[in-house]
Structures are given as structure tokens and as C-alpha cells.
Write an enzyme that holds these catalytic residues in place. Sequence first.
Site, mmCIF file in Angstrom:
data_model
loop_
_atom_site.group_PDB
_atom_site.id
_atom_site.type_symbol
_atom_site.label_atom_id
_atom_site.label_comp_id
_atom_site.label_asym_id
_atom_site.label_seq_id
_atom_site.Cartn_x
_atom_site.Cartn_y
_atom_site.Cartn_z
ATOM 1 N N LYS A 1 8.395 1.862 18.877
ATOM 2 C CA LYS A 1 8.077 3.067 18.106
ATOM 3 C C LYS A 1 7.900 2.614 16.647
ATOM 4 O O LYS A 1 8.190 1.479 16.307
ATOM 5 C CB LYS A 1 9.198 4.095 18.238
ATOM 6 C CG LYS A 1 9.472 4.500 19.701
ATOM 7 C CD LYS A 1 10.367 5.733 19.841
ATOM 8 C CE LYS A 1 11.830 5.450 19.646
ATOM 9 N NZ LYS A 1 12.705 6.591 20.030
ATOM 10 N N GLY A 2 7.435 3.489 15.815
ATOM 11 C CA GLY A 2 7.116 3.074 14.440
ATOM 12 C C GLY A 2 8.346 2.652 13.655
ATOM 13 O O GLY A 2 9.431 3.214 13.827
ATOM 14 N N ALA B 1 1.220 -0.829 14.549
ATOM 15 C CA ALA B 1 1.800 -1.877 15.403
ATOM 16 C C ALA B 1 1.705 -1.501 16.876
ATOM 17 O O ALA B 1 1.249 -2.289 17.704
ATOM 18 C CB ALA B 1 3.244 -2.153 15.002
ATOM 19 N N GLN C 1 11.180 -4.610 7.018
ATOM 20 C CA GLN C 1 10.550 -3.312 6.729
ATOM 21 C C GLN C 1 11.590 -2.219 6.571
ATOM 22 O O GLN C 1 11.457 -1.350 5.715
ATOM 23 C CB GLN C 1 9.601 -2.928 7.862
ATOM 24 C CG GLN C 1 8.244 -3.537 7.735
ATOM 25 C CD GLN C 1 7.177 -2.510 8.070
ATOM 26 O OE1 GLN C 1 6.862 -1.648 7.258
ATOM 27 N NE2 GLN C 1 6.649 -2.583 9.268
ATOM 28 N N GLU D 1 7.821 3.719 8.297
ATOM 29 C CA GLU D 1 8.089 4.918 7.503
ATOM 30 C C GLU D 1 9.551 5.350 7.604
ATOM 31 O O GLU D 1 10.131 5.815 6.636
ATOM 32 C CB GLU D 1 7.216 6.093 7.984
ATOM 33 C CG GLU D 1 5.787 5.712 8.318
ATOM 34 C CD GLU D 1 4.793 6.022 7.211
ATOM 35 O OE1 GLU D 1 5.201 6.581 6.191
ATOM 36 O OE2 GLU D 1 3.617 5.672 7.382
ATOM 37 N N ASN E 1 9.145 -7.919 16.557
ATOM 38 C CA ASN E 1 9.687 -9.078 15.850
ATOM 39 C C ASN E 1 10.813 -8.573 14.949
ATOM 40 O O ASN E 1 10.564 -8.031 13.873
ATOM 41 C CB ASN E 1 8.598 -9.771 15.024
ATOM 42 C CG ASN E 1 9.137 -10.993 14.290
ATOM 43 O OD1 ASN E 1 10.281 -11.021 13.844
ATOM 44 N ND2 ASN E 1 8.305 -12.021 14.177
ATOM 45 N N PRO E 2 12.048 -8.726 15.394
ATOM 46 C CA PRO E 2 13.177 -8.138 14.651
ATOM 47 C C PRO E 2 13.253 -8.611 13.203
ATOM 48 O O PRO E 2 13.659 -7.851 12.327
ATOM 49 C CB PRO E 2 14.408 -8.613 15.439
ATOM 50 C CG PRO E 2 13.894 -8.938 16.797
ATOM 51 C CD PRO E 2 12.475 -9.397 16.624
ATOM 52 N N GLY F 1 0.833 -1.199 0.000
ATOM 53 C CA GLY F 1 0.000 0.000 0.000
ATOM 54 C C GLY F 1 0.865 1.246 0.000
ATOM 55 O O GLY F 1 0.738 2.106 -0.847
ATOM 56 N N PHE F 2 1.761 1.333 1.003
ATOM 57 C CA PHE F 2 2.724 2.434 1.121
ATOM 58 C C PHE F 2 2.041 3.789 1.217
ATOM 59 O O PHE F 2 2.629 4.810 0.864
ATOM 60 C CB PHE F 2 3.728 2.406 -0.041
ATOM 61 C CG PHE F 2 4.299 1.038 -0.296
ATOM 62 C CD1 PHE F 2 5.073 0.412 0.672
ATOM 63 C CD2 PHE F 2 4.031 0.348 -1.467
ATOM 64 C CE1 PHE F 2 5.570 -0.864 0.470
ATOM 65 C CE2 PHE F 2 4.521 -0.932 -1.679
ATOM 66 C CZ PHE F 2 5.293 -1.535 -0.704
#
Lengths: 763, 335, 168
Positions: free
Chosen positions: A726-727, A515, A663, A730, A656-657, A244-245
Site C-alpha cells: 500500500k502507499g 510504487a 520515506q 504520504e 524495500n524496507p 517534489g512533494f
Amino acid sequence: MTIMVPRKHGDASDGMVGGRLSRFEGNLKVTGAATYALEYPTEGVVHAVLVQSTIAAGKVVAVDISRASAMPGVLLVLTPEDDLGLRAAGDWAGTAPKDEAYYPLPRNVQFNGQSIAAVIAESREQAAEAARLITVSYEETASVKDLEDPAAGEGKMMGNLTVGWGDAEAALAASDVTIEAEYRTPREYHVAMEPHGLIARWEGDQLTIWEPSQWSHGMARMYAEWFSLPLENVRIISPFIGGGFGSKGQPLAFGAVAVAAAKKLGRPVKLAVTRPQNFTSYGGRAATRQKIALGATKDGILQAIVHRGYSETSVYADYAEQTGAATPVLYKVENYSSEHRIVPVNTVTPGALRGPGKNPSSYGIESAMEELAYALGMDPLELRLKNYADHDYQSGKPWSTRRLREALTEGAAAFGWEKRSHEPRSMRDGNTLIGWGIGCGTFPVIRAPSEAMIRILKNGRVEVVSGSIDMGQGTYTILAQTASEALGVPVDQIDVLLGDSRLPGSAIAGGSMLAGSITGAVHKTAVAARDELIGLALSEAGSPFRDTGANTLSLAAGRVSLPRDDGPSLSLAELMTALGRDTLEIRRNTLSDDAQTAEDQRRAWTTMAKVMGPTMGEFSMHSWCAHFAEVRVDEDFGTVRVSRMVSAFDCGRLYNPKMVESQWRGGIIMGVGQALLEEGIVDARNGRTINNNVGDYLVPTNSDIPDLQVISVGVPDLNASALGGKGVGEVGIVGVAPAIANAVFHATGKRVRDLPITLEKLI
Amino acid sequence: MKDFSYVRATSAEAASQAALQAGAAILAGGTTLLDLAKCGVAAPETVIDITHLPGLSDIIVSADAATIGALARMSEVADHPSIKAAFPAVSESLSLAASAQLRNMATIGGNLLQRTRCPYFRDPGTFPACNKRAPGSGCSALGGVTRNHAVLGTSEHCLATNPGDLAVALVAFDATVSFAGKTVLVEDFYRLPGDTPDKETVLGRGEIITGIAIPASAAAKNSIYLKVRDRQSYEFAAASAAVGFELEADGKTVKDIRVALGGVATKPWRARAVEQALIGKTLSAGTVEKASRLAMEGAVAQGDNAYKIELAPRVVVRAIQQLALKTAMKTGGLA
Amino acid sequence: MTRTIHLNLDINGRAHALDVEPRVTLLDALRDHLQMTGTKKGCDQGQCGACTCHVDGRRVLSCLTLAAQVEGRQVNTIEGIAGEDGTLHAVQAAFLEHDAFQCGYCTPGQIMSAVACIREGHAGSDAEIREYMSGNLCRCGAYNSIVAAVREAAEAVNTPVRETAEVA
């Protein structure tokens, strides 16, 4: 053919939060069994194909559908003549919709590639060919091609984006060393591998839509508003999304067309947006331009930042790609001034694309910092560390956690930065010039409430149920891990159900907010489910624990037992049978206790009204990263290849590394594309995006990408989220383009201030 | 894609006969025809599938020549050990083209007939004017975005770049193409656009390419194909060069040299002026650089593509240098 | 008027009969007519690789292949790669282990391409894997993991060990 016997990887701790569990839904994806939106078998489905405008601005005078209508299999042709009876929908923020009609096939053309007609036929092939036979007559009017068009003008000042403190102009004038430069980024596109599209089916006044969605609840609400339906009549189904991005967060005009056509025909309609049409059916990242002036003392202490940015928007909606988004938070500076303007041009309204705002913003400030480093004759790493921000100068708040220093130093160590030779063009290998560059990135922690349900079934299986989305970030996986850990049930006893607006509400899979939000909701629900189950086990007739006198029980490895470990021990299935229950269902949300009304919940799940920004609280909360890039530039050809990258991230705790690293790398790769390849090219004569396909709009191939080393330097941040993360989605792209542009300068001595850095800019 | 009927040809003769019908199109690998049919550029009434015809896929390499059937797949030719050994530039030009999947589909005959990537040619719905598609309608590329357009061999009617890689290597080594009982040099197979850009080759209606032949030569055996582009893979050339040479017994003087260019011209471009300037010379840096400039004689920039005039000679220089290095290492002549 | 032809296709070793227009591509025949949706449509223009299938053992793009063209040939798709009992193919297992995908949309094409890449002998080095997997775009950016997965699967396929079994 060789078939491998299944191997057992890792150990039980993989199933816990923080473990490297392989992708939970992975088996479905590697076997082709994962079902994406257009793949749902639907009885009697017919096919819609869009017709898009071929002028930039004007009016549709006539649409000749005679040839199309006469084609075999054609059932319906929709044009601006057809009143589809739609009403305007509210926006993301949940602003109440305007009381006006909505025309997804408008008469007024506002950009080239706008959908103005649609053909629905029995087969895709019939519809596509008939669509080609439609001829449209226009009355053309003047248009603005892009940001650089002389007719574009200075645009509109976005007052809400004006940021300032101290006296930046004066401090700049008084600085020993100053640099000033202007940086440009072009239109960039999401290019998710799954093109947009949907299947729409009506059953009476009940509407079901299979459409890739980053936000099933929000999209359901907007469809409901378009078609004047109660929210509960609309169901969006989207368990798998082919990327999606940022592009799949809201319904788009073609969605309205498909749903309207399905209603008119009384048959389900499948509409596949073609790859070329994907370039104009929704907006990519807006083209930007920003001027940055930096002032510093002779020894490199930053004195002032003055930033003036522009981004393009459409002629019918305001969308700001905030070129000043990262500028104020990366460095310590006492004098700061930033403004941003939006310039209407004849394009589809731009949208959010991975790292919105922060991404072009970082390209500006991180390029400027390196220009300053060279003006000072200082190592760019040293300059960055020297101006390290001890707190957020914009909000005045302390950071919650900020390990950017560690990202810089540990990244530099892993990269071997100390071996760098400062002078441009000082590193070479034959015809190849080698350069190193740094780019820092950031993305705010955005929080949103979410809801979740846990169902414990009679057979002992546990279902984690949420309307949230997994478009590849790993939602299935981390929710299984979260529930497993909180419940004490092995991960292979858990099923995760996602991607359906009928399921509990959730934050959007966007803005890196999902998340942290949804793990919080699932954790809370799982703890409640565990308490509920133990409570029942202690109190219900039929439970072997009832008369043990225990006041609590342990639930571990999927078994309920006495804490002392000397009494009965039952599996979940055995306990459910003993309790005489078919199912135990627990639903919780993370809304505050005083915001639990039905209306509160509707707003929370279907709008952005309850979303909290990074400084809504005591702290300023962000993810951080530092990228170190090595490029090899062919001196004669100007071709740039990224040969090595090390990127260090502070994203707090990693749920989950394995998924996180994927990502991060994905963001970095998109950044490589942005730096070197990606650019929407518009023909000035008619505003057409002429490279509207993936053979001409180039994204990186496997060959363009070296091994990318990613490092986590984060620590859990419990202000940012319930579980400390944290996110991650992005921030990976933010800072990549300047790292590469800086490396290209270091290699060649040539500063390219407009992306992408294609070969003709270097020869 | 327009509705069409599908015919599976049972013999080459039958295919030729069928192809004479109005609206007939030959289908081989399909990578050009179906792509263009989807774009609305091609609209065949009948598609004649020749991929099941026997005897057109052979690759035979003798001491004198390589003969390759028109239906041999690009990947088969690229990976053929004897082609690699005797015609490295040919093998490399194929390996560097498209993707592994497309190379498994596309045939050698079809590859020679691939059409330009000019975005104006490929978008008839938006740009009706295209002399290649609709003779006399005009050229939308003139005054448009021309970054990928040709600088050599253009006319006021067409700037479209020939996108081929293989054809560039074939032109360099005097390969021939056979069709309808005729055999012509690949170089002569292609036409310049002139005022008939719709006529890209000398292939007549109903004529089907049956194969190509590449004469063996010392230059072909000692050859290289260099392709320059922004993306590392799966992109058409910004500029490319096929180069091969043979040195005199002294190991220094050029006896024979072949240079052809891709990505910069309206047809695969043999750079004879460069060759002439180098024959009898030694390949010193200055000589090579000066000679390579001659490749751009007559080049005309169209705005965005001016860089190609700078780039292409550099590609030629590098190709010669790399090949010289390879030659020296092979002959142990590297000082 | 619309023409329809009757085709008998051999897909994953099974016969499938269907009536389609001649212009229907193999990709659309699989997805729309045979409900075999594992093969993905990413561009429909031969530019992304998501629709990669095998025809007579060679990897091809099904979006630029007519269904009619493959009558009489053997077609293999992602649905036919794992063992009958659901045991994953070495390439599938390696993709899962190395997290060589995110959204999963390009994955069937990547896997079909990788199986062929190994079979062709083009998985000899990381550089070679990268080049020969470049016809499969992945916008999520799983390239590093794809290379690792192909490398591992190539080793597994090329040096069968005790825990692998030859099945065909």
C-alpha cells in the site's frame, strides 16, 4: 583523506522484492553525477528571469521595459502586451481544454507574486539585473488576504465533499459527553530542495523540456495543449528530481513562458525560478479551518461526529484541501456529518502537498479525540481502541487490510505508553515540561494503470524501461528488485531507465500511487519477458535447448538451464548470441483487455481518467499509522522540541524496507515542521508572502529531529496492488502534527488549536 | 545583482582609499554583502575584496584582553581555546549563530556590520518604503507583520531588530572596535535608529574595521550566552542574553554583573538597569526575576512582537540561573 | 556595459581558466561555466547549504562566494571527493549504506559538509553532529541516516583500519 575499499553489504536477497537493497542510483547521487533538470548542457542556451507582481489584485496598466531592454545581453522582454499564442490546457483529470487563449503573463493580477513579465538575456546575471529594472504600473483593486480576512466570507459549499450518515446533530445533542473545538492550519509550502525551473529547446516543431516532473507524460500532454502540438512532439526529460512533494506534477505558468521565449528567440531557454519566487509560482497547502464536535457516552463510545471545514483557494480556480478526508474513516461512529467549503482569496491556487486533505483532516479529528479523552478522563489510547472501526462506515465496505489496532498497540509498547501519567503538566525535568501524545494517520490506496518495457540485450544486461519518476522514493531501486525477482536475473545485471515522456506511460509519482502501480506493470512485463525468452530458447534454431525435449526452462541467477539441471546452462548473453538476437523487447501494461486502444492508452498515461480510488471495488483500502510523540517544552520560553517519536505503520508489504523507512521518516520530519515551524506569513496590506525564503519560512534542521523509530505492522494486501504493498509516501506525515499538539497539551495543559505551535503561543 | 567591478585590495590603506569612492563596498566574508546584493538592497559599483590582506586575522589572548583581527572568521574565534576559556559567552554567541559554513566565511568585522533581517528592508521591489534603505521613504514594518521586530530602541522611523549575537556578547563585556585609527566601545559603535535609521554605526565612509578588543574580566571569564528560538539551530534569536558575573569572596554577593540582550532591540542592548539592581545582592530567584524585568524598561510592543517583552526577561533569568549553577559547580559551592 | 575578468581557479587540484563577470558567484561559475553541476543551488541566499564546497579546506557556501574571491585558493567540490579510480570516500560510502538521502539534491552539500565536520572535530557525538550538520537542510528528511552516516564515517576516518587506505 581516507578512502574506503568498497564493502559488500547484505546478501543476494537484498536484490529481491522486500530486500534492503541500497539505493540503486545512489552512486550517482553521492558523487554529484546525477543530473537534474537545469544541469543539462545545452548549446546556445539563454537565461530567463521572471518578474512577479507586488500587489494582490488589480490590473497591469503599463510595464516600463526601457531600462531593462537597454541592459547588456538582454535579448527579449515579455510582458502582458505580448501574445504568446497559447491555448488553454486540460486539467489533471483530463477534462477537455476550454477553447480559449492562455496568458501565462496575465494583465489581471490575482495574487501577489504572480508572474507578469520575463527577461531573457545571454547570462543569468544579466537577466536577473534587467528584471529588477522593470517597473510596473498597476490599477489596484480590493483583495482578500486570507481565510481569516473579514472580506473572505463563507465561501462555496463543495457538495461533493458533503458526507453523512445517521443523524449526527441529534446524536450529538443526546450524548453524555461532548466537545467542540475549531482547528486551524496555515499555508504550508513544499520547499523541495531543488527549486523549480526548466530548459526548453525547440528543434523545428519538436519541443524538448528538461524539467523536474512527478509525471512526465501528463506534463507533456499539458505543454502540447498549450502550444497546440501533437503529444508526440513534446518530450519531458526528468530522470532525477530534487524533491517534489506534490509540487512538480504539472507544468506551471513559468514553464509556458520559457517555452514561448525559446520559440520566439529560436534558442534554448533556461528559466530558474528563484527560491522566493517558488513561494508564489505554485501553491502550497491551503490554509484550513475546521470545527469538530464529538459526542460520546460516559464510557467513551463515540456517538456522533459533526465536522465543518473551510480551506482557502484562489480567486480563479477551485481547489479543496479536504479537511474532512480522514475524519470519517478513523473511528467507528454511527452518526456522522461533514461539510467542506472553499473560500476564494488572493493567493496562487493551492496545490497538493504531502498527505493532501488527510493531513489537516487528521490534525482536526486527532486533536478532537484527545480533547474528548480528557473530557472523559480516559487514556487517549484506550479511547482510540475502544472506538476501533471494524469496517468503513462511510462506504459500508470491509477493509481490505487494516492493522491500525496493531499500529496503536505495538507502537504504544515500543514507546512505553503504559508509563504515562494522565494529568497534564505531570511530567517534568527542571524547567522542562514533558508530554506524550498520539496521532493516527491514514492515506487511501489509489491505483492507476501503468506500462513498462523490459529489454534483454545481447550483452546479457536487462533494461527496465518506464516513463515513471524517482524523486527519492526509490523507484529505480524497487523496479530493479521487481525485475530481478521476476526474471531470475541478479540485480547488478539490471539497468533502470526512468523519467522521460518518450518511455512507457506511468502513474503519477503522487498520491502514493506510483510504487504499487509501476511494480505491477514491471512484474507483469518481466514475467512476460521471461516466458518469451524461454519460449524462444525452446523453439529457435541455434538454441542448445531446442532439442532437449524440455517443455520449460529455469531462469535463475541470470542463467537459463534445464529444470533437471543436467543439460546446457547459458548466461543471458550466451543465449542471446545463440538465438542470434541483438535485443528482446517486451512491453506490457496493466490496462484491462478491453481498454487497449491508442486513445485508452493516451488517456491512461496523460490524465487521471483511469485512476481508481480506495473504494472502487469490494473493499475499502488505505494505509494506516499511529504516531507516538514525546515533546519537551521549556516552561519559561515556550519552545517545543520533539525528543522522541515512535511511529507504527500498516502499509502492506514493503518492497524495500530501507527505502520505506526513509520515506516514513521524511514524512514524519515534515510533520514536525508543520507542527512547530511552518507557516506562510502574509502581509495583510498587499497579500505578500513576506517569509518567502528558507531563512524565514523555517523547515526542520538536523538538530530539530531526534531518532525516529519506525515500525511496520502491515501484511501484504493483494487487493491493493499486484505485489501487496500500500502507499508509503504520504501517510508518514499524516497524524504527526496532532501527535505533537497532543503531547504539547499533555506537557503544558495548553491546547494550541492553530499550527504551528510557536513559542509565543505557549508563554 | 548589479554589475560591479572587483578589486582585490593589496593593503588596508589602499582598501580605505578605494572605499572612499562612490559606490564602493568592502567585501570580506561576503555573507551580508552578496546576500543583500542579490536582494537588490546593496548595489555596489566596485567591490573591494579585503580577505587576502595579511595581518588582520590574528587572535591574541593575553591576561588583559583578547584582540581579534577583523578578518578572523567567526568559526576560528568560536573554537579558539583561549577565547573559550576566558570569554565563554563570546565563543558561544558565535557557535550559536548561523551555520558552520557561514561561520567559516563571515569575518568578525563583517559580523559587526551585518544588517537587519527585517523582511521589508530585504524586499525593495515590493516595499519601496524603508527609512533604512531610502531615508525619508517611510517604514513598511509599521502596520505590517512585526513578530521579529524590536521592542527596544525603536523609533517611529524604524523597528528593525539588530540580528547580531556576537555583538551582544561584546557589548556586555565592554569590548571595543577599532577602525581608521579610532577605538570605540562596541556599545557606542551602534546608533539607535532615531530619525536616521540608515546610519547604523559610527563607521565613516572609507573606514574599515581592523579589529576588536575584549578586556579580560572575571565576569567575562564566568559568562554564558543563551539564545532562544523556535528552531533548534540556524535561526536568529527570538531573544538572547549574554550574561557574566563575578561574586564577592563570600561566594554569594554580586560584585560585578553584565547583562546584554539580543533579538529584541534595534542595537545590541546592554541592560544596565538589571546590572545595577543586582550588584551587591545575592542571586536569589526573586531578586533575579525582579531585576530582569528592568531589562524591558521603555519597551514598546508593535502588535505581533509583544511576546518578546515577556520572553526576554525570562531569558535573562535563565541565563543567570544557568551561570550561577555552573559557577557553583565549578567552585564546589553547590549545597 | 558588462565587465569580464579572467580567472584561474584551482578546483579539485586542477587548473581551470574562465572569463566571467565579477559578479558571478563560485556556485554559478561551477555550474554554468565549468559544467561542474554536482554542487547544487537550493536557495542562492545562504540559507540551505546545498552549495557547500571547500575553500582551502574549509566548508563554505559557494552561493555567497564570488568566483573572483577564490582565485589563488584551493576549491574542492563533490566531484573531487572520491578516489581517482572512483572509490568512494568514506562519507560517500556511509551515505549510500545508511540511505542518508532520497532525492539526492542536498546530498553533495551534505557530504561536503560532513567531510569538513569530521575534519573539524565536530563529529564527537550525535548531538554535536546534528548541530554541526544543521546548516544543510534536507527536505526529504534523511537526518537520522545522515547522523548515522557521519558517525560511522567519522569512526572510519579517525580509526583507520585494514580496509582503508590513506591517500592524501
